[in-house]
Motif scaffolding. Structure first.
Motif, mmCIF file in Angstrom:
data_model
loop_
_atom_site.group_PDB
_atom_site.id
_atom_site.type_symbol
_atom_site.label_atom_id
_atom_site.label_comp_id
_atom_site.label_asym_id
_atom_site.label_seq_id
_atom_site.Cartn_x
_atom_site.Cartn_y
_atom_site.Cartn_z
ATOM 1 N N GLY A 55 0.768 -1.234 0.000
ATOM 2 C CA GLY A 55 0.000 0.000 0.000
ATOM 3 C C GLY A 55 0.800 1.286 0.000
ATOM 4 N N PHE A 56 2.117 1.190 0.006
ATOM 5 C CA PHE A 56 2.947 2.395 -0.038
ATOM 6 C C PHE A 56 2.922 2.981 -1.445
ATOM 7 N N ASP A 57 3.156 4.291 -1.520
ATOM 8 C CA ASP A 57 3.200 4.968 -2.805
ATOM 9 C C ASP A 57 4.193 6.119 -2.707
ATOM 10 N N HIS A 58 4.537 6.712 -3.838
ATOM 11 C CA HIS A 58 5.474 7.835 -3.828
ATOM 12 C C HIS A 58 5.035 8.935 -4.783
ATOM 13 N N ALA A 59 3.721 9.007 -5.012
ATOM 14 C CA ALA A 59 3.188 10.026 -5.916
ATOM 15 C C ALA A 59 3.302 11.429 -5.327
#
Length: 86
Positions: A55-59
């Motif tokens: 569920g991690f993101d870097h947007a």
């Protein structure tokens, strides 16, 4: 690295997060270009893909900082230096 979350499989495979696709030639080129050990780069991209499945993101900048911190913590347990340090 590409991550594909498992969807619709909870009833038959509740522990399955999904699939991660890594491209060996690209990893070798990137590792060489960034002056990293290839195995360390493999480890980094694998951790990165797993974090996406979790569920991690870097947007967004704040999300990126959280994801990078999680990557660094996981990589440290594998003996891999912070991949974001120049």
């Amino acid at each position: 690295v590409l991550s594909f979350p498992a969807t619709g499989l909870a009833a038959i495979a509740p522990d399955l997060l999904g699939d991660i696709v890594l491209c060996a030639p690209v990893i070798a080129i990137e590792a060489r270009g960034q002056g990293k050990r290839p195995l360390d780069h493999w480890r980094h991209l694998t951790v990165h893909g797993v974090l996406h499945l979790l569920g991690f993101d870097h947007a967004e900048d704040a999300q990126a900082r959280l994801m990078e911190a999680a990557e660094c913590a996981a990589l440290a347990t594998l003996g891999v230096a912070d991949p974001y340090q120049a």
